[in-house]
Design a protein around this motif. Structure first.
Motif, PDB file in Angstrom:
ATOM      1  N   SER A 376     126.142 104.119 -57.783  1.00  0.00           N
ATOM      2  CA  SER A 376     126.073 102.566 -57.067  1.00  0.00           C
ATOM      3  C   SER A 376     126.934 102.283 -57.924  1.00  0.00           C
ATOM      4  CB  SER A 376     125.078 102.408 -57.282  1.00  0.00           C
ATOM      5  OG  SER A 376     124.828 101.015 -55.854  1.00  0.00           O
ATOM      6  N   PRO A 377     127.636 100.831 -56.638  1.00  0.00           N
ATOM      7  CA  PRO A 377     128.157  99.780 -57.829  1.00  0.00           C
ATOM      8  C   PRO A 377     127.458  98.606 -57.668  1.00  0.00           C
ATOM      9  CG  PRO A 377     129.920 100.917 -55.954  1.00  0.00           C
ATOM     10  CD  PRO A 377     127.833 100.794 -55.746  1.00  0.00           C
ATOM     11  N   PRO A 378     128.485  97.180 -58.636  1.00  0.00           N
ATOM     12  CA  PRO A 378     126.812  96.058 -58.985  1.00  0.00           C
ATOM     13  C   PRO A 378     127.366  95.430 -57.309  1.00  0.00           C
ATOM     14  CG  PRO A 378     129.207  96.478 -60.247  1.00  0.00           C
ATOM     15  CD  PRO A 378     128.877  97.505 -59.850  1.00  0.00           C
ATOM     16  N   THR A 379     126.474  94.660 -57.315  1.00  0.00           N
ATOM     17  CA  THR A 379     126.626  93.542 -56.103  1.00  0.00           C
ATOM     18  C   THR A 379     127.079  92.199 -56.632  1.00  0.00           C
ATOM     19  OG1 THR A 379     124.485  94.668 -55.118  1.00  0.00           O
ATOM     20  CG2 THR A 379     124.769  92.544 -54.499  1.00  0.00           C
ATOM     21  N   TYR A 380     128.191  91.490 -55.846  1.00  0.00           N
ATOM     22  CA  TYR A 380     128.778  90.626 -55.871  1.00  0.00           C
ATOM     23  C   TYR A 380     128.865  90.364 -54.527  1.00  0.00           C
ATOM     24  CZ  TYR A 380     132.298  87.869 -57.044  1.00  0.00           C
ATOM     25  OH  TYR A 380     133.640  86.861 -57.284  1.00  0.00           O
ATOM     26  N   PHE A 381     128.078  88.901 -54.748  1.00  0.00           N
ATOM     27  CA  PHE A 381     128.570  88.115 -53.570  1.00  0.00           C
ATOM     28  C   PHE A 381     128.963  86.902 -54.275  1.00  0.00           C
ATOM     29  CE2 PHE A 381     124.258  90.717 -52.427  1.00  0.00           C
ATOM     30  CZ  PHE A 381     124.870  90.896 -50.749  1.00  0.00           C
ATOM     31  N   ARG A 382     130.747  86.200 -53.867  1.00  0.00           N
ATOM     32  CA  ARG A 382     130.650  84.622 -54.151  1.00  0.00           C
ATOM     33  C   ARG A 382     129.977  83.745 -53.381  1.00  0.00           C
ATOM     34  NH1 ARG A 382     136.982  84.361 -52.835  1.00  0.00           N
ATOM     35  NH2 ARG A 382     136.818  83.392 -51.447  1.00  0.00           N
ATOM     36  N   THR A 383     129.372  83.108 -54.161  1.00  0.00           N
ATOM     37  CA  THR A 383     128.553  81.479 -53.425  1.00  0.00           C
ATOM     38  C   THR A 383     129.484  80.074 -53.934  1.00  0.00           C
ATOM     39  OG1 THR A 383     127.292  81.672 -55.131  1.00  0.00           O
ATOM     40  CG2 THR A 383     127.085  82.731 -53.151  1.00  0.00           C
ATOM     41  N   ASN A 384     128.519  78.901 -53.233  1.00  0.00           N
ATOM     42  CA  ASN A 384     129.490  77.741 -53.771  1.00  0.00           C
ATOM     43  C   ASN A 384     128.255  77.113 -53.963  1.00  0.00           C
ATOM     44  OD1 ASN A 384     128.381  77.239 -51.677  1.00  0.00           O
ATOM     45  ND2 ASN A 384     130.353  77.514 -50.766  1.00  0.00           N
ATOM     46  N   ASN A 385     128.284  75.831 -54.139  1.00  0.00           N
ATOM     47  CA  ASN A 385     127.241  74.831 -54.584  1.00  0.00           C
ATOM     48  C   ASN A 385     126.545  74.952 -53.138  1.00  0.00           C
ATOM     49  OD1 ASN A 385     127.915  74.473 -57.021  1.00  0.00           O
ATOM     50  ND2 ASN A 385     129.393  72.919 -56.324  1.00  0.00           N
ATOM     51  N   PHE A 386     127.103  75.083 -52.297  1.00  0.00           N
ATOM     52  CA  PHE A 386     125.601  74.545 -50.968  1.00  0.00           C
ATOM     53  C   PHE A 386     125.187  76.692 -50.707  1.00  0.00           C
ATOM     54  CE2 PHE A 386     124.547  75.487 -46.243  1.00  0.00           C
ATOM     55  CZ  PHE A 386     123.898  74.576 -46.099  1.00  0.00           C
TER      56      PHE A 386
END
Length: 814
Positions: A376-386
């Motif tokens: 299973s690949p890793p989980t990546y969410f691109r987030t910001n300060n909010f």
């Protein structure tokens, strides 16, 4: 990162497993460029090797040694040296930096050693000077009283002619003969003031009383030459006779940490030595000042570049640590690496690798291609300060499985709203809003500072606090509470008293004379006879409605997951029966609540729900809210009963049938397109472990899941009643502080009592209602999301995408 295309926060970024074949001459530069990019997570291909068996272990040790030599930062901060504006210097190589640091280390080590020696000499001379001054005073005072004591002793001796023993030490001291003739000698020095009594007692016992001890405390604290600590000391003078006593006293001085100094008996010699010591102290002090200035100048010249050097060494060590994760092919003189990266970032990674090949003047390019992966690949969410604090709230429960529906998308709204339902007061909400606005306004300033653990947590959740305060103001307007005080904001109340005196308002009640209050709770309910019963009924029913909607949202997300992973089994035998069971019971209860509110019926919903199970065919009578309610209840009850075996039995047998079909076709057992049957895979493993289908294990797992959902539907719905309980507690606590503190103090004419009452009310509001109550509501909202909401669809067994990035090194250092 700015050039990346927008990413859907609902699903994690699509990842791919890539392989890199890097020539040895461009490996270092390639990894460095990838670290600056920060979009590739390397896999450790040498996990079976110890750190000392890897290829670049010597380079890692070298970087650690260079990092050890960068001790200038602590010395600069300790010395209080302010660095000037750094001069722009060309990039320096690690070899040149190592040579420069060795030179600076040698110079500063030598200066520190000389300074320590001079400082020790200075403190010893200062102690010697104090001993000379105090000891001469002690000896002079003893000689001044010698004559009368000597005469008295001589008379006692002459009265006994046959007494021929040696005179006592006190007689020898009081005689005016030189000590070398009488045999009387003395030792002087310094000792810690707290040890004086035990020191004197030990001397007395060791010499059997044949000594005279005098001490006088030093005027100022002195630095101990050995421990370099400022302590209170006392100057002592021990008078004794005999070499044996001298040896004992010196050993005792050594045992107690006392420092002895030679003091001449002649007063003129003492004065001469004091003058010489004073002169030497002045010379040493001048030398120390000159050495300190020279050392600070050297530290200032180093301090302009020490941060840059430290960052360089950290990067170099990180590069070599990453290179140790790659396989080194000796025959082909290249390194082979594997890692995960977002599919949208492959173009940027290839561009960085091409630049590394060009800048390293390599004749062979770097090979970069995708690979098939079973893990299973890793989980990546691109987030910001909010969005990052909401993502952290979800990740604290568990990192989302790859491409699983992300609860943070809905948590952005549902979390602060459920908090506000429990914390609803627009006065308290305004206080939280002001605090959030201050944190947001000082964002740049606070982000550059090192904050404490509490302030760092508060600053990181500043946008969560902002939404919580806005929703608290909204819910407070619905509850019509401003520090528990109602206001006529949206018009005139729909109720009035029966007479002008309003004497019966708290007993008989009010009379409705106009249309309903347009928004929120009518302010006239405050203080009326049925206030508590009305608010309890309102908030309890509202909590059930919010809970049923929230749980239905969770089940709907499980449907979206099943559709995304093309899992029709979960849709037919998990999503559908769960929706039927939950809404046949608690969805029906929510419908009854809404119908009762709309029609104004007096039906007892407790009676309706209880007898729906006990006597489903009994007529409802006055508790009937709409036509056909009795038939609908029977249908819903049967649907709920059918949904339980629907969740339990079909799925395990269908999975067994699929396995048998594949087995008879000669295929090995693999993935059966179901989230229930996915094999557990460790992030670092090479692939999936094939195992036989265990029907009993699958059936027991499905049975546990079905029972957990059935029982959890009841307990989870009851758990949402905490919204009602905490909202009521917050309101009543605000009322107690307002009526029993503020109004009570305001009833006195004394201005001091009023001020005290106002201060107590302000502190109670700030520390109990704004801090403790907000923390309590925060934790309860957290539980509702983690347990009642996320357990309907969220597995949370993934692992985070942690790319090799130089930016993360700086964050870890801070």
């Amino acid at each position: 990162m700015e050039r990346l295309p927008p990413m859907d926060l609902m699903r994690s970024e699509k990842m791919t497993l890539v392989q890199l074949i890097i020539p040895a001459e461009s490996a270092h530069r390639a990894v460095s460029y990838l670290g600056e990019l920060g979009l590739l997570q390397f896999r450790d291909l040498n996990s079976e090797k110890s750190p000392f068996q890897r290829t670049f272990v010597n380079q890692v040790k070298r970087c650690a040694e260079i990092s050890r030599k960068l001790f200038f930062k602590d010395q600069i901060s300790k010395a209080g040296v302010v660095s000037s504006d750094p001069v722009m210097q060309p990039d320096i190589h690690l070899e040149d930096l190592e040579i420069q640091l060795a030179e600076h280390e040698h110079v500063l080590t030598e200066m520190n050693s000389n300074s320590e020696k001079l400082q020790q000499s200075y403190m010893e001379l200062l102690e010697f000077k104090v001993v000379l001054q105090k000891a001469s005073a002690i000896l002079f005072s003893n000689h001044g009283h010698a004559v009368p004591e000597e005469r008295e002793l001589e008379e006692n001796i002459n009265s006994k002619g046959d007494y021929v023993e040696t005179p006592f030490l006190f007689e020898q001291e009081t005689s005016m003969e030189p000590t070398n003739q009488s045999g009387l000698r003395f030792i002087s020095g310094t000792i810690c003031k707290s040890k004086v009594l035990s020191f004197e007692r030990m001397l007395f016992r060791a010499t059997r009383g044949n000594m005279l001890f005098n001490q006088e405390p030093a005027d100022d604290q002195l630095m101990d030459p050995i421990s370099n600590e400022m302590i209170e000391k006392a100057v002592f003078v021990v008078l004794f006779s005999g070499e044996r006593a001298r040896t004992k006293i010196l050993k005792i001085c050594e045992a107690f940490g006392a420092h002895s100094y030679p003091v001449p008996e002649d007063i003129s010699k003492q004065r001469q030595i004091i003058n010489e010591v004073s002169s030497r102290l002045a010379d040493i002090e001048a030398t120390l000042d000159a050495g300190t200035r020279h050392r600070n100048k050297a530290l200032a010249s180093v301090g302009d570049n020490v941060e840059k050097w430290m960052d360089m060494v950290r990067r170099e060590k990180a590069v070599y640590d990453t290179l140790n994760m790659l396989n080194f092919d000796v025959t082909k003189k290249c390194l082979v690496g594997e890692g995960w990266c977002p599919i949208s970032a492959t173009a940027q990674i290839q561009e960085a690798l091409q630049r590394a090949t060009f800048d390293s003047n390599s004749l062979v390019g770097i090979i970069f291609h995708s690979m098939d992966a079973l893990e299973s690949p890793p989980t990546y969410f691109r987030t910001n300060n909010f969005t990052s604090p909401y993502q952290e709230i979800v990740d604290a429960y568990g990192v989302a499985r790859y491409q699983e529906a992300n609860p943070a998308v809905y948590t952005v709204i549902t979390f602060p709203f459920l908090f506000a339902v429990m914390f609803g007061d627009w006065g308290h909400g305004i206080c939280l809003l002001l605090g959030a606005l201050v944190l947001i306004a000082c964002e740049k300033k606070l982000s550059a500072q090192r904050l404490g653990s509490f302030m760092e947590m508060l600053f990181g959740g500043r946008y969560v606090l902002l939404l919580m305060s806005l929703f608290s103001i909204y819910c407070g307007l619905i509850y019509n509470e401003f520090f528990c005080v109602p206001f006529h904001i949206f018009g005139v109340s729909a109720y009035k008293c029966r007479d002008n005196s309003c004497r019966d308002a708290h007993t008989i009640g009010l009379v409705k004379y106009r249309e309903t209050y347009p928004f929120g709770v009518d302010p006239r309910w405050r203080g009326s006879r049925s206030e508590l019963a009305f608010l309890n009924s309102l908030k309890m029913k509202m909590s059930i409605l919010l809970g049923v909607v929230h749980m239905n949202l969770g089940i709907m997300l499980s449907y979206f997951n099943a559709c995304f992973f093309v899992n029709s089994i979960d849709i037919r035998y998990q999503f559908v029966p769960q929706m039927i069971f939950l809404n046949s019971l608690f969805g029906y209860l929510s419908l009854l609540i809404v119908v009762k509110w709309c029609t104004g019926s007096q039906a007892d919903l407790y009676h309706v729900m209880i007898y729906m199970f006990l006597s489903p065919f009994e007529k409802l009578g006055e508790n009937q809210l709409f036509w056909g309610q009795g038939v609908l209840q029977v249908v819903l009850l049967l649907s709920a009963l059918i949904a339980v075996p629907w969740m339990l039995f079909p799925k395990p047998f269908i999975l067994k049938k699929l396995y048998d079909e594949r087995f008879f076709q000669g295929q090995t057992y693999g993935k059966l397109n179901t989230t229930e049957m996915e094999t557990e895979v460790e992030p670092g493993s090479a692939g999936q472990h094939q195992e036989e289908f265990n029907f009993s294990e699958v059936f027991v797992h499905q049975m546990i899941h079905a029972i957990e959902f059935v029982l959890g539907s009841v307990s989870n719905t009851a758990s949402y009643l905490r919204l009602w309980a905490l909202s009521l507690a917050h309101s009543e606590l605000s009322t107690v502080f307002y009526e029993k503190v503020l109004l009570l103090a305001w009833g006195y004419e004394n201005i001091i009592i009023r001020i005290i009452g106002l201060v107590v009310f302000a502190f109670a509001t700030a520390f109990i209602l704004l801090m403790m109550e907000s923390l309590s509501a925060f934790l309860h909202a957290l539980r509702l999301h983690w347990v009642e909401f996320q357990n309907k669809f969220y597995y949370g067994d993934g692992y985070k995408f942690k790319p090799f990035s130089f930016a993360s090194l700086i964050d870890d250092e801070n």
